[in-house]
Design a protein around this motif. Structure first.
Motif, mmCIF file in Angstrom:
data_model
loop_
_atom_site.group_PDB
_atom_site.id
_atom_site.type_symbol
_atom_site.label_atom_id
_atom_site.label_comp_id
_atom_site.label_asym_id
_atom_site.label_seq_id
_atom_site.Cartn_x
_atom_site.Cartn_y
_atom_site.Cartn_z
ATOM 1 N N LEU A 81 0.826 -1.208 0.000
ATOM 2 C CA LEU A 81 0.000 0.000 0.000
ATOM 3 C C LEU A 81 0.860 1.258 0.000
ATOM 4 C CD1 LEU A 81 -2.953 -0.375 2.535
ATOM 5 C CD2 LEU A 81 -3.081 0.012 0.080
ATOM 6 N N ILE A 82 1.894 1.238 0.882
ATOM 7 C CA ILE A 82 2.755 2.410 1.030
ATOM 8 C C ILE A 82 3.394 2.777 -0.306
ATOM 9 C CG2 ILE A 82 4.917 3.212 2.093
ATOM 10 C CD1 ILE A 82 4.155 1.317 4.475
ATOM 11 N N SER A 83 3.807 1.753 -1.035
ATOM 12 C CA SER A 83 4.512 2.025 -2.285
ATOM 13 C C SER A 83 3.581 2.632 -3.335
ATOM 14 C CB SER A 83 5.159 0.746 -2.815
ATOM 15 O OG SER A 83 4.159 -0.150 -3.222
ATOM 16 N N LYS A 84 2.271 2.502 -3.117
ATOM 17 C CA LYS A 84 1.320 3.082 -4.071
ATOM 18 C C LYS A 84 0.865 4.484 -3.666
ATOM 19 C CE LYS A 84 -0.629 -1.361 -5.334
ATOM 20 N NZ LYS A 84 -1.479 -2.253 -4.518
ATOM 21 N N GLY A 85 1.151 4.870 -2.416
ATOM 22 C CA GLY A 85 0.708 6.175 -1.934
ATOM 23 C C GLY A 85 1.462 7.312 -2.619
ATOM 24 N N LYS A 86 0.740 8.413 -2.856
ATOM 25 C CA LYS A 86 1.378 9.539 -3.536
ATOM 26 C C LYS A 86 1.189 10.838 -2.787
ATOM 27 C CE LYS A 86 1.550 7.862 -8.238
ATOM 28 N NZ LYS A 86 0.645 6.657 -8.135
ATOM 29 N N LYS A 87 -0.013 10.994 -2.230
ATOM 30 C CA LYS A 87 -0.333 12.287 -1.625
ATOM 31 C C LYS A 87 0.024 12.249 -0.145
ATOM 32 C CE LYS A 87 -4.586 14.831 -0.757
ATOM 33 N NZ LYS A 87 -6.041 14.647 -0.880
ATOM 34 N N TYR A 88 0.787 13.234 0.305
ATOM 35 C CA TYR A 88 1.133 13.276 1.720
ATOM 36 C C TYR A 88 0.082 14.041 2.512
ATOM 37 C CZ TYR A 88 3.418 13.911 6.148
ATOM 38 O OH TYR A 88 3.672 13.906 7.493
ATOM 39 N N LEU A 89 -0.531 13.334 3.452
ATOM 40 C CA LEU A 89 -1.520 13.961 4.323
ATOM 41 C C LEU A 89 -0.842 14.309 5.636
ATOM 42 C CD1 LEU A 89 -4.055 11.061 3.740
ATOM 43 C CD2 LEU A 89 -4.184 13.330 2.664
ATOM 44 N N HIS A 90 -1.243 15.399 6.232
ATOM 45 C CA HIS A 90 -0.563 15.808 7.460
ATOM 46 C C HIS A 90 -0.804 14.818 8.605
ATOM 47 C CE1 HIS A 90 1.267 18.243 10.497
ATOM 48 N NE2 HIS A 90 0.198 18.039 11.255
ATOM 49 N N ILE A 91 0.286 14.370 9.196
ATOM 50 C CA ILE A 91 0.237 13.484 10.365
ATOM 51 C C ILE A 91 1.179 14.110 11.388
ATOM 52 C CG2 ILE A 91 0.899 11.183 11.218
ATOM 53 C CD1 ILE A 91 -1.310 10.718 9.340
ATOM 54 N N PRO A 92 0.757 14.207 12.657
ATOM 55 C CA PRO A 92 1.650 14.860 13.638
ATOM 56 C C PRO A 92 2.967 14.105 13.818
ATOM 57 C CG PRO A 92 -0.239 13.839 14.732
ATOM 58 C CD PRO A 92 -0.504 13.779 13.256
ATOM 59 N N TYR A 93 4.029 14.864 13.905
ATOM 60 C CA TYR A 93 5.374 14.312 13.963
ATOM 61 C C TYR A 93 5.857 14.472 15.401
ATOM 62 C CZ TYR A 93 10.254 13.854 12.292
ATOM 63 O OH TYR A 93 11.536 13.453 12.051
ATOM 64 N N THR A 94 5.967 13.368 16.116
ATOM 65 C CA THR A 94 6.281 13.484 17.539
ATOM 66 C C THR A 94 7.651 12.924 17.871
ATOM 67 O OG1 THR A 94 3.961 12.931 17.823
ATOM 68 C CG2 THR A 94 5.250 13.189 19.830
ATOM 69 N N LEU B 104 -6.325 7.287 11.449
ATOM 70 C CA LEU B 104 -7.644 6.646 11.468
ATOM 71 C C LEU B 104 -8.749 7.646 11.120
ATOM 72 C CD1 LEU B 104 -7.194 4.302 14.579
ATOM 73 C CD2 LEU B 104 -7.255 3.625 12.164
ATOM 74 N N LYS B 105 -8.509 8.908 11.459
ATOM 75 C CA LYS B 105 -9.513 9.941 11.139
ATOM 76 C C LYS B 105 -9.658 10.163 9.634
ATOM 77 C CE LYS B 105 -9.047 12.837 15.267
ATOM 78 N NZ LYS B 105 -8.318 14.033 15.662
ATOM 79 N N TYR B 106 -8.617 9.858 8.873
ATOM 80 C CA TYR B 106 -8.666 10.042 7.416
ATOM 81 C C TYR B 106 -9.438 8.920 6.713
ATOM 82 C CZ TYR B 106 -5.066 13.747 7.415
ATOM 83 O OH TYR B 106 -4.369 14.899 7.593
ATOM 84 N N LEU B 107 -9.660 7.800 7.439
ATOM 85 C CA LEU B 107 -10.321 6.647 6.812
ATOM 86 C C LEU B 107 -11.681 7.040 6.244
ATOM 87 C CD1 LEU B 107 -9.615 3.598 9.159
ATOM 88 C CD2 LEU B 107 -8.648 4.089 6.904
ATOM 89 N N GLY B 108 -11.904 6.651 4.998
ATOM 90 C CA GLY B 108 -13.183 6.966 4.376
ATOM 91 C C GLY B 108 -13.183 8.315 3.689
ATOM 92 N N LYS B 109 -12.189 9.151 4.027
ATOM 93 C CA LYS B 109 -12.138 10.480 3.406
ATOM 94 C C LYS B 109 -11.043 10.571 2.359
ATOM 95 C CE LYS B 109 -13.628 12.642 7.688
ATOM 96 N NZ LYS B 109 -12.889 12.759 8.930
ATOM 97 N N GLU B 110 -9.995 9.793 2.569
ATOM 98 C CA GLU B 110 -8.871 9.831 1.628
ATOM 99 C C GLU B 110 -8.595 8.402 1.159
ATOM 100 O OE1 GLU B 110 -7.206 12.523 0.639
ATOM 101 O OE2 GLU B 110 -7.930 14.058 2.041
ATOM 102 N N LYS B 111 -7.785 8.284 0.112
ATOM 103 C CA LYS B 111 -7.435 6.952 -0.378
ATOM 104 C C LYS B 111 -6.615 6.215 0.661
ATOM 105 C CE LYS B 111 -7.068 7.968 -5.296
ATOM 106 N NZ LYS B 111 -6.050 8.337 -6.279
ATOM 107 N N LYS B 112 -6.885 4.906 0.801
ATOM 108 C CA LYS B 112 -6.194 4.204 1.879
ATOM 109 C C LYS B 112 -4.688 4.111 1.643
ATOM 110 C CE LYS B 112 -7.695 -0.335 0.279
ATOM 111 N NZ LYS B 112 -8.375 -1.578 0.602
ATOM 112 N N GLU B 113 -4.259 4.056 0.363
ATOM 113 C CA GLU B 113 -2.814 4.000 0.131
ATOM 114 C C GLU B 113 -2.140 5.323 0.514
ATOM 115 O OE1 GLU B 113 -5.152 3.207 -2.096
ATOM 116 O OE2 GLU B 113 -4.697 3.932 -4.125
ATOM 117 N N ASP B 114 -2.850 6.434 0.326
ATOM 118 C CA ASP B 114 -2.279 7.721 0.722
ATOM 119 C C ASP B 114 -2.173 7.837 2.247
ATOM 120 O OD1 ASP B 114 -1.910 8.585 -1.868
ATOM 121 O OD2 ASP B 114 -3.848 9.612 -1.990
#
Lengths: 323, 224
Positions: free
Chosen positions: A177-190, A206-216
């Protein structure tokens, strides 16, 4: 000297046989279900132990009578699972009348890495389901310089993978899946100094589920998580002045994580090592090897000392085998 | 251009103030350029975001801290290249200075250090890397430098870790007078934050030490 090691800290029941020169056998059976259910995993280990033992003996061409030492992973890990390995080790040691050594699982990962690569005194990035640590040898101990403040990175990946409906363990499918992802969505960097935490990242993903592509989502989540551990590793390298990075643990299978470690080391002019994958993930050979070097450094154990230690920390291990 | 330091994330360069800003004027001021370098392993946009926000945070910390203690003057912050141009505090590191002075002055310096940290903590600033190498003595004043690991927070845990790191720095670098020195630091700290807060911090340091994770600094660092 021929040493047999039993690994049973979590979902893997592994049995390995080594001598001073090489790994003679490294067999395993992995429990799979919905995450790890301690009792079910322990049942699995008990059920497959005999078969795995037989196949290790067959592969190595060594008979029980030729063994000189029995080692087992004494901790850290899941109690019921650990006890299966420990019980088998005690039985073999008593029946064959050969010495027994209980070793620390995390330290074994590092030592087998040094045995099978050219790393001599590395900073180790140890990434697996339950453990995520940055370890280096200093002042006579393996010190933890950085670690997760909540869950392990593999645990995070599996939890996310299961939310997508993937089968546990999810490593391979997630890599896809990761290798197919293209768009970077903001995830907190801790990252805090050399420590990191993953539960915040997981919640966001998990909040992005259903709103964005799962590979992204998968791509963004793992890019962020890998970046934090690689950055912390770089800090540890700068801090300790060591020039080698050793990547190990089950997550070392991730092509993207390997690539990131490689680039980081190249930019610093440091060297990067990964052991063969069968010796990165939980396995019996590393336990056999660790027991052997400890035994040779003069360590001895009585059966009474072999109770398992579920929370045995890496830096509590008395390092007797290094000068 | 002289490189005076190289960390995991930044390079420190020393330059002349006049070369950067007033080529025609005869000014003798040195500056440090702290540049956060690109990391090839990170995605471009994530990398830029991180370097940018950290440059902003560090500049803000140095600037904000200036209200309470001495810190380097900031001349320029560049968010495209992610660097900070700041005053090079030309003096002596407290690390060496402390070993050269008599016990009365030593006591005063330690008290003063405690005082300064107290002011930072009281105003929600965590330095993040308190060692005597990050304190410079110049013209009868102490300057705090390198807020690269700092943050804005009033949490007791963070203040405790801050003090714990300083304690370890004293223990490893100034071991002969360590007990006395740290006691004086805490006296100075108490003068600002009060007795109750001091006790809280001491308890927190003990708790942090019990966790045992923390390694003595001298074994952590390769002294260069």
């Amino acid at each position: 000297m021929i040493s047999l090691g039993i690994e049973s800290t979590a979902h893997t029941l592994g049995i390995g046989i080594v001598n001073e020169k090489e790994v003679l056998a490294n067999e395993s059976s992995v429990y799979s279900g919905e995450g790890i259910h301690p009792r079910k995993a322990a049942d699995h280990h008990a059920r497959v132990l005999k078969g795995v033992l037989e196949s290790a003996l067959r592969k190595s061409g060594v008979s029980l009578e030729n063994l000189d030492l029995i080692s087992f992973s004494q901790g850290p890990g899941i109690g019921p699972c650990l006890r299966i390995g420990a019980t088998a080790a005690r039985t073999l040691s008593l029946r064959l009348e050969i010495p027994i050594i209980g070793v620390n699982h995390c330290v074994s990962h590092i030592e087998i890495g040094k045995f099978t690569t050219e790393a001599r005194d590395p900073v180790t990035l140890y990434v697996s389901g339950g453990n995520t640590q940055i370890i280096a040898y200093t002042a006579k101990r393996y010190r933890v310089f950085g670690e997760t403040l909540d869950i392990g990175i593999g645990n995070m990946q599996d939890t996310f993978g299961r939310a997508l409906g993937l089968k546990f363990p999810c490593g391979k499918e997630m890599d896809n899946l990761i290798s197919k992802g293209k768009k970077y969505l903001h995830i907190p960097y801790t990252i805090k100094g050399m420590d990191f935490s993953f539960s915040g990242m997981l919640t966001e993903a998990l909040k992005y589920l259903g709103k964005e592509k799962k590979e992204d989502i998968a791509f963004s989540l793992m890019e962020t998580a890998f970046s934090t551990v690689v950055e912390a590793s770089e800090r540890a390298l700068a801090h300790t002045g060591k020039r080698e990075l050793l990547l190990t643990g089950g997550m070392a299978a991730s092509p993207r994580l390997r690539e990131m470690c490689e680039i980081m080391c190249k930019e610093r002019g440091d060297r990067f090592y990964v052991p063969p994958f069968d010796l990165c993930r939980d396995n019996g050979a590393m336990i056999a090897y660790q027991g052997m070097i400890e035994y040779k450094s003069g360590k001895r154990m009585r059966i009474e000392d072999t109770a398992v230690k579920q929370k045995w920390r890496t830096d509590e291990v008395d390092v007797t085998w290094l000068s | 251009m002289v490189i005076i330091g190289r960390g995991a994330e930044a390079i420190l360069e020393m330059r002349e103030f006049k070369d950067l800003y007033f080529p025609s004027r005869d000014l003798n001021i040195k500056v440090v350029i702290k540049k956060r370098v690109k990391k090839g392993y990170r995605l471009g946009e994530m990398d830029l975001h991180l370097r940018r926000s950290r440059t902003v945070l560090e500049s803000r910390l140095i600037h904000e801290a200036k209200k309470y203690v001495r810190t380097p003057a900031i001349f320029e912050v560049d968010l495209d290249e992610c660097y900070i141009v700041m005053e090079y505090v030309e003096g002596e590191r407290i690390k060496e200075f402390l070993e050269k002075i008599d016990s009365e002055r030593r006591k005063n310096i330690c008290r003063k250090i405690g005082n300064m940290i107290g002011k930072l903590h009281k105003n929600g600033i965590i330095h993040g890397d308190l060692t005597t190498s990050n304190m410079i003595y110049r013209d009868n004043e102490i300057y705090f430098i390198d807020f690269g690991l700092g943050e804005f927070s009033k949490e007791i845990e963070k203040q405790g870790v801050d003090m714990h790191l300083l304690k370890e720095a004293f223990q490893s670098t100034h071991y002969e007078h360590f007990m006395e020195d740290f006691e004086n630091v805490m006296k100075g700290y108490e003068e600002v934050v009060g007795e109750e807060k001091k006790r809280e911090i001491l308890n927190r340091i003990r708790e942090i030490e019990r966790r045992g994770r923390y390694v003595r600094r001298d074994s952590l660092y390769n002294k260069q």
